[in-house]
Write an enzyme that holds these catalytic residues in place. Structure first.
Site, PDB file in Angstrom:
ATOM      1  N   HIS A 119       0.804  -1.220   0.000  1.00 29.26           N
ATOM      2  CA  HIS A 119       0.000   0.000   0.000  1.00 29.26           C
ATOM      3  C   HIS A 119       0.838   1.272   0.000  1.00 29.26           C
ATOM      4  O   HIS A 119       0.286   2.369  -0.125  1.00 29.26           O
ATOM      5  CB  HIS A 119      -0.975  -0.003   1.182  1.00 29.26           C
ATOM      6  CG  HIS A 119      -2.295   0.629   0.848  1.00 29.26           C
ATOM      7  ND1 HIS A 119      -3.413   0.511   1.638  1.00 29.26           N
ATOM      8  CD2 HIS A 119      -2.701   1.396  -0.212  1.00 29.26           C
ATOM      9  CE1 HIS A 119      -4.428   1.161   1.100  1.00 29.26           C
ATOM     10  NE2 HIS A 119      -4.014   1.713  -0.025  1.00 29.26           N
ATOM     11  N   ASP A 142      -9.709   0.051   4.277  1.00 26.26           N
ATOM     12  CA  ASP A 142      -8.524  -0.584   4.854  1.00 26.26           C
ATOM     13  C   ASP A 142      -8.805  -0.913   6.320  1.00 26.26           C
ATOM     14  O   ASP A 142      -9.563  -0.209   6.989  1.00 26.26           O
ATOM     15  CB  ASP A 142      -7.346   0.394   4.752  1.00 26.26           C
ATOM     16  CG  ASP A 142      -5.979  -0.264   4.849  1.00 26.26           C
ATOM     17  OD1 ASP A 142      -5.862  -1.296   5.544  1.00 26.26           O
ATOM     18  OD2 ASP A 142      -5.018   0.267   4.256  1.00 26.26           O
ATOM     19  N   HIS A 144      -6.362  -0.589   8.282  1.00 24.69           N
ATOM     20  CA  HIS A 144      -5.359   0.297   8.887  1.00 24.69           C
ATOM     21  C   HIS A 144      -5.473   1.696   8.297  1.00 24.69           C
ATOM     22  O   HIS A 144      -5.862   1.867   7.141  1.00 24.69           O
ATOM     23  CB  HIS A 144      -3.953  -0.246   8.623  1.00 24.69           C
ATOM     24  CG  HIS A 144      -3.800  -1.703   8.942  1.00 24.69           C
ATOM     25  ND1 HIS A 144      -4.054  -2.700   8.006  1.00 24.69           N
ATOM     26  CD2 HIS A 144      -3.449  -2.332  10.080  1.00 24.69           C
ATOM     27  CE1 HIS A 144      -3.848  -3.881   8.568  1.00 24.69           C
ATOM     28  NE2 HIS A 144      -3.485  -3.692   9.826  1.00 24.69           N
ATOM     29  N   ASP A 146      -2.871   3.854   7.877  1.00 25.93           N
ATOM     30  CA  ASP A 146      -1.706   4.161   7.039  1.00 25.93           C
ATOM     31  C   ASP A 146      -1.378   5.653   7.045  1.00 25.93           C
ATOM     32  O   ASP A 146      -0.989   6.222   6.017  1.00 25.93           O
ATOM     33  CB  ASP A 146      -1.937   3.684   5.596  1.00 25.93           C
ATOM     34  CG  ASP A 146      -2.079   2.174   5.495  1.00 25.93           C
ATOM     35  OD1 ASP A 146      -1.749   1.484   6.470  1.00 25.93           O
ATOM     36  OD2 ASP A 146      -2.530   1.688   4.441  1.00 25.93           O
ATOM     37  N   HIS A 159       4.473   1.394   4.008  1.00 28.70           N
ATOM     38  CA  HIS A 159       3.082   1.101   3.614  1.00 28.70           C
ATOM     39  C   HIS A 159       2.099   1.533   4.709  1.00 28.70           C
ATOM     40  O   HIS A 159       0.902   1.607   4.452  1.00 28.70           O
ATOM     41  CB  HIS A 159       2.902  -0.370   3.243  1.00 28.70           C
ATOM     42  CG  HIS A 159       2.848  -1.338   4.392  1.00 28.70           C
ATOM     43  ND1 HIS A 159       2.239  -2.570   4.284  1.00 28.70           N
ATOM     44  CD2 HIS A 159       3.325  -1.266   5.656  1.00 28.70           C
ATOM     45  CE1 HIS A 159       2.335  -3.221   5.431  1.00 28.70           C
ATOM     46  NE2 HIS A 159       2.998  -2.459   6.271  1.00 28.70           N
ATOM     47  N   ASP A 250      -7.439  -1.722   0.166  1.00 27.55           N
ATOM     48  CA  ASP A 250      -6.540  -2.745   0.698  1.00 27.55           C
ATOM     49  C   ASP A 250      -7.366  -4.002   0.943  1.00 27.55           C
ATOM     50  O   ASP A 250      -8.381  -3.962   1.637  1.00 27.55           O
ATOM     51  CB  ASP A 250      -5.921  -2.249   2.005  1.00 27.55           C
ATOM     52  CG  ASP A 250      -4.800  -3.140   2.523  1.00 27.55           C
ATOM     53  OD1 ASP A 250      -4.920  -4.374   2.406  1.00 27.55           O
ATOM     54  OD2 ASP A 250      -3.815  -2.606   3.077  1.00 27.55           O
ATOM     55  N   ASP A 252      -7.001  -6.293   2.867  1.00 26.57           N
ATOM     56  CA  ASP A 252      -7.161  -6.676   4.272  1.00 26.57           C
ATOM     57  C   ASP A 252      -8.304  -5.934   4.963  1.00 26.57           C
ATOM     58  O   ASP A 252      -8.580  -6.171   6.150  1.00 26.57           O
ATOM     59  CB  ASP A 252      -5.850  -6.538   5.058  1.00 26.57           C
ATOM     60  CG  ASP A 252      -5.433  -5.101   5.377  1.00 26.57           C
ATOM     61  OD1 ASP A 252      -6.278  -4.188   5.356  1.00 26.57           O
ATOM     62  OD2 ASP A 252      -4.240  -4.897   5.668  1.00 26.57           O
ATOM     63  N   GLU A 295      -2.055  -5.251  -1.565  1.00 19.56           N
ATOM     64  CA  GLU A 295      -1.754  -6.149  -0.445  1.00 19.56           C
ATOM     65  C   GLU A 295      -2.265  -7.577  -0.629  1.00 19.56           C
ATOM     66  O   GLU A 295      -2.408  -8.315   0.352  1.00 19.56           O
ATOM     67  CB  GLU A 295      -2.237  -5.563   0.884  1.00 19.56           C
ATOM     68  CG  GLU A 295      -1.606  -4.221   1.263  1.00 19.56           C
ATOM     69  CD  GLU A 295      -0.139  -4.308   1.682  1.00 19.56           C
ATOM     70  OE1 GLU A 295       0.406  -5.427   1.758  1.00 19.56           O
ATOM     71  OE2 GLU A 295       0.474  -3.235   1.944  1.00 19.56           O
TER      72      GLU A 295
END
Length: 347
Positions: A119, A142, A144, A146, A159, A250, A252, A295
């Site tokens: 990412h 996402d 996260h 980031d 990332h 992302d 995830d 990712e």
């Protein structure tokens, strides 16, 4: 770093202004890059997503699909840590190359799909988009945020710092990271929305709160429902004016039971229906201009079935963002077919 063949021709294409009404063509750019984090294998994500049938799926949606192949990234032999940030110059140069490729794709009138890779690549993808569409808004899906800076990041991995490089609001909080002298922050905090957060570092939390960034954690999604989350998201970003959307997705963001082949899975993620609803609603605006899918790490699929589940999900995400609906795509039959007068019953 080298550009060859159709990708180099793409970058020679120019367009003076951003087209908000995207043409019915898609440019696919592969970015096989992993140095924004420490786990190898994510550089194979672009091939794995293509192998899962991405081009065929988009072609079936009646798009003119232009697959410009993969960018070629060079790892610098001498690339010392900056503070505790690994590979800063390598990541910076890769993103500069990607920025030019995305800018060329958007400038040529395509909707651009960037396949990562990790990412950290969103730095170049969003920046290249902004070259053509300076008034863009960013939806970041996402687990996260980031949005760490080198001063707040527990790991140092870039990332996890992508958004911090983009925001004008953090300009005075970011040290001068080697490899990024080409990049000037351009995005305002009010032009960003997060969806799906559930693993936010302490430094990121204070950044989100201090800057007043609109975000929806998984708790918010549970409480409000995904329909209301998308209503608020699009109202926040588009109420003042209609403008191009950059979607950075992302894999995830999904629950690990759905997308196991990724580097930083976090339990309690998006369901399939929630994730697809997000992309369907973005498509319905007619304003999607660039999309990142990042990712996907084929080496982290414990079984072939786990890898297939993750890559198939990535294809579904892209296809739904570009018009595939759960009601059917409504392309093959523009009207109910009628029998011809000379039709005969044949045994």
């Amino acid at each position: 770093m080298a550009l060859r063949g159709p990708l180099s021709r793409l970058l020679r294409s120019t367009l003076s202004s951003c087209q908000q009404n995207r043409s019915h063509s898609v440019a696919i750019l592969g970015a096989p890059f992993s140095k924004g984090q420490k786990r190898r294998g994510v550089e194979h994500g672009p091939k794995a997503i293509r192998d899962a049938g991405l081009v065929e799926r988009l072609s079936n949606l009646d798009y003119a699909v232009h697959d410009f192949g993969d960018l070629t990234f060079k790892h610098l032999e001498k690339d010392e840590h900056f503070m505790h940030v690994p590979f800063p110059r390598t990541v910076g140069r890769a993103n500069q190359l990607l920025s030019g490729a995305v800018s060329g794709a958007v400038g040529a009138g395509h909707t651009c799909v960037m396949l990562g890779g990790d990412h950290s690549l969103a730095i170049g993808s969003v920046e290249g988009h902004a070259q053509q569409c300076p008034d863009l808004c960013l939806i970041w899906v996402d687990a996260h945020a980031d949005i760490n800076t080198p001063l707040t990041s527990p790991s140092g991995n870039l990332h996890g710092q992508s958004v911090a490089f983009l925001l004008k609001d953090l300009q005075d909080k970011m040290p001068e990271v080697p490899g990024f002298s080409w990049l000037k922050p351009f995005l305002s905090a009010r032009d960003l929305v997060y969806i799906g957060l559930r693993d936010v570092d302490p430094g990121e939390h204070i950044i989100l709160k201090t800057l007043g960034i609109q975000y929806f954690s998984m708790r918010d999604i549970d409480r409000m429902g995904i329909q209301r989350v998308m209503e608020v998201t699009l109202d926040h970003l588009l109420a003042r004016k209609q403008r191009p959307i950059h979607l950075s997705f992302d894999i995830d963001a999904f629950d690990p039971s759905l997308a196991p082949a990724t580097g930083t899975p976090v339990n309690g993620g998006l369901t399939y229906r929630e994730g697809i609803y997000i992309t369907e609603e973005i498509h319905n605006t007619g304003l999607l201009s660039v999309m990142d899918v990042v990712e996907v790490n084929p080496t982290l699929g414990a079984t072939p079935e786990a890898l297939e589940a993750t890559t198939s999900l990535a294809v579904d995400v892209v296809a739904s963002a570009l018009g595939q609906t759960r009601e059917g795509a409504h392309i093959a039959f523009p009207k109910i077919p009628e029998p011809k007068e000379d039709t005969e019953l044949r045994l």
